[in-house]
Design a protein around this motif. Structure first.
Motif, short mmCIF file in Angstrom:
data_model
loop_
_atom_site.label_atom_id
_atom_site.label_comp_id
_atom_site.label_asym_id
_atom_site.label_seq_id
_atom_site.Cartn_x
_atom_site.Cartn_y
_atom_site.Cartn_z
N VAL A 169 137.97 34.66 32.53
CA VAL A 169 137.47 34.81 33.90
C VAL A 169 137.89 33.61 34.74
N ALA A 170 137.82 32.41 34.18
CA ALA A 170 138.23 31.22 34.93
C ALA A 170 139.72 31.27 35.26
N CYS A 171 140.53 31.78 34.35
CA CYS A 171 141.97 31.92 34.60
C CYS A 171 142.24 32.91 35.72
N ALA A 172 141.55 34.02 35.69
CA ALA A 172 141.74 35.03 36.74
C ALA A 172 141.34 34.47 38.10
N ALA A 173 140.22 33.75 38.15
CA ALA A 173 139.76 33.17 39.41
C ALA A 173 140.75 32.13 39.94
N ILE A 218 155.13 29.04 32.17
CA ILE A 218 154.77 27.76 31.56
C ILE A 218 153.50 27.96 30.74
N LYS A 219 153.61 27.67 29.45
CA LYS A 219 152.49 27.92 28.54
C LYS A 219 151.60 26.68 28.43
N ILE A 220 150.32 26.88 28.73
CA ILE A 220 149.35 25.78 28.79
C ILE A 220 148.08 26.22 28.07
N ALA A 221 147.45 25.31 27.34
CA ALA A 221 146.18 25.62 26.67
C ALA A 221 145.08 25.88 27.69
N SER A 222 144.17 26.82 27.35
CA SER A 222 143.13 27.26 28.30
C SER A 222 141.89 26.35 28.26
N THR A 223 142.13 25.04 28.41
CA THR A 223 141.04 24.11 28.67
C THR A 223 140.71 24.15 30.16
N TRP A 224 139.61 23.52 30.55
CA TRP A 224 139.30 23.44 31.98
C TRP A 224 140.43 22.74 32.72
N GLU A 225 140.93 21.64 32.13
CA GLU A 225 142.00 20.88 32.77
C GLU A 225 143.30 21.70 32.82
N GLY A 226 143.56 22.46 31.76
CA GLY A 226 144.75 23.30 31.75
C GLY A 226 144.70 24.38 32.81
N ILE A 227 143.52 24.98 32.98
CA ILE A 227 143.36 26.03 33.99
C ILE A 227 143.53 25.45 35.39
N ARG A 228 142.99 24.26 35.60
CA ARG A 228 143.14 23.62 36.91
C ARG A 228 144.61 23.25 37.17
N ALA A 229 145.32 22.81 36.13
CA ALA A 229 146.76 22.54 36.28
C ALA A 229 147.49 23.82 36.64
N GLY A 230 147.14 24.91 35.96
CA GLY A 230 147.76 26.19 36.25
C GLY A 230 147.53 26.65 37.67
N PHE A 274 139.33 42.51 34.19
CA PHE A 274 140.41 42.27 35.14
C PHE A 274 140.72 43.51 35.95
N LYS A 275 140.75 44.67 35.30
CA LYS A 275 141.07 45.90 36.03
C LYS A 275 139.91 46.33 36.94
N LYS A 276 138.69 46.14 36.46
CA LYS A 276 137.51 46.52 37.24
C LYS A 276 137.46 45.77 38.57
N PHE A 277 137.79 44.47 38.53
CA PHE A 277 137.68 43.64 39.73
C PHE A 277 139.03 43.30 40.34
N ASP A 278 140.04 44.09 39.98
CA ASP A 278 141.37 44.02 40.60
C ASP A 278 142.01 42.63 40.51
N HIS A 279 141.81 41.96 39.40
CA HIS A 279 142.52 40.71 39.16
C HIS A 279 143.94 41.03 38.70
N PRO A 280 144.95 40.47 39.36
CA PRO A 280 146.33 40.77 38.96
C PRO A 280 146.78 40.04 37.70
N THR A 281 145.98 39.12 37.20
CA THR A 281 146.35 38.37 36.00
C THR A 281 146.65 39.32 34.84
N ILE A 282 147.79 39.11 34.21
CA ILE A 282 148.25 39.96 33.11
C ILE A 282 147.53 39.57 31.82
#
Length: 325
Positions: free
Chosen positions: A169-173, A135-147, A217-225
């Motif tokens: 970084v917010a998306c990965a977290a 599901i494609k969502i814009a990377s706003t704060w609200e979009g990230i929270r929805a994700g 992402f790779k340094k801190f082992d975030h699986p986010t692609i």
């Protein structure tokens, strides 16, 4: 002779990066055999105007009418058409298709969640498992929270219109499945601001942005692609060879397919893990402040949402036009 030199650059790239077709046109997907595909209202509009795809629009209109909800008719028609194109693309690819939530909901977390759930419901009614959808969502704060909420429900997300490190970084977290940094649009902004006509690939601001995100992402082992997107030239793609995924337009796929020079790997997890990088903690206040401090990201995010919204309005007008034919 090294076997890689007999392969096209596209085939070499596929050995180290998942190639995604940035098109809604089925014939082009068949031609370039990507792993994944992504669509948006502009791509769907362009494809639906071709005679061989016109029937999908007619089907979406009939389905939306049958729902008996005049107030939500257009939302239903757009969602059904988007899912219909997604289903057709999934017949041609082994991986996932990205389907966009209405960009006009980019600052409404709850409405984004509802619309995403609806898209997944429509896919599942067609026998498509949610594992095959992003599901494609814009990377706003609200979009990230929805994700974040959707990911917890097993609905995988592609956070798009991503122009800054803090967004990534917010998306990965938040545990987002995939992010789409927009390489070319970052370059566009810097060219306009600097007055330069071009940048070497290794100095391209969009390329440098994706490399920074990938390394973090790779340094801190975030699986986010990390899926680089919005390319302006072949040099940008070559400078990101080895990135998790790259979504590429048919024109650039054709260029890659026509060249056979060696394509070296530019990014690797092993190299990233050795990088000297500090971990960044993000909350809403810090996110909004750091995004605000990044003029390029602030301007391009706002512009991107406006453009996505205009594309959706064009698609809605096309559907209106079909209804009066």
């Amino acid at each position: 002779m090294d076997q890689t030199t007999t392969l096209s650059k596209l085939d070499q790239l596929k050995r180290m990066t998942v190639v995604v077709a940035d098109t809604g046109e089925f014939e082009l997907v068949k031609q370039y055999t990507p792993e994944d595909a992504t669509t948006n209202p502009s791509l769907i509009l362009k494809a639906s105007q071709q005679p061989q795809y016109a029937g999908l629009t007619d089907q979406a209109i009939r389905w939306a009418r049958a729902q008996g909800d005049q107030e939500r008719f257009m939302d239903n028609a757009v969602d059904k058409l988007s899912v219909s194109f997604g289903c057709e693309l999934l017949k041609l690819i082994p991986g996932r298709v990205s389907t966009e939530v209405d960009a006009r909901l980019s600052f409404d977390r709850d409405a984004t969640i509802r619309r995403a759930r609806r898209l997944i419901e429509l896919y599942e009614q067609q026998g498509i498992a949610r594992e095959r959808i992003l599901i494609k969502i814009a990377s706003t704060w609200e979009g990230i929270r929805a994700g974040e909420v959707l990911e917890a429900e097993g609905i995988h997300c592609n956070l798009t219109l991503l122009f800054s490190f803090v967004q990534a970084v917010a998306c990965a977290a938040a545990g987002i499945t995939l992010v789409s940094p927009f390489v070319g649009r970052i370059l566009d902004w810097h060219k306009q601001q600097s007055g330069r006509d071009s940048y070497p690939a290794n100095e391209d601001p969009g390329v440098l942005s994706v490399r920074r995100i990938y390394d973090y992402f790779k340094k801190f082992d975030h699986p986010t692609i990390v899926m680089g997107a919005s390319f302006r030239n072949l040099g940008e793609i070559e400078a990101l060879a080895g990135c998790d995924r790259l979504t590429i337009s048919p024109a650039l796929l054709n260029e890659l397919a026509g060249q056979h020079d060696p394509l070296p790997r530019a990014l690797s997890a092993e190299h990233a893990r050795q990088a000297d990088i500090e971990q960044l903690e993000i909350d809403e206040t810090r996110f909004r402040w750091l995004l605000n401090e990044d003029a390029m990201a602030t301007e391009k995010l706002a512009e991107g949402i406006r453009l996505f919204s205009r594309d959706l309005e064009k698609l809605e007008r096309a559907i209106d036009g079909k209804m009066v034919e």
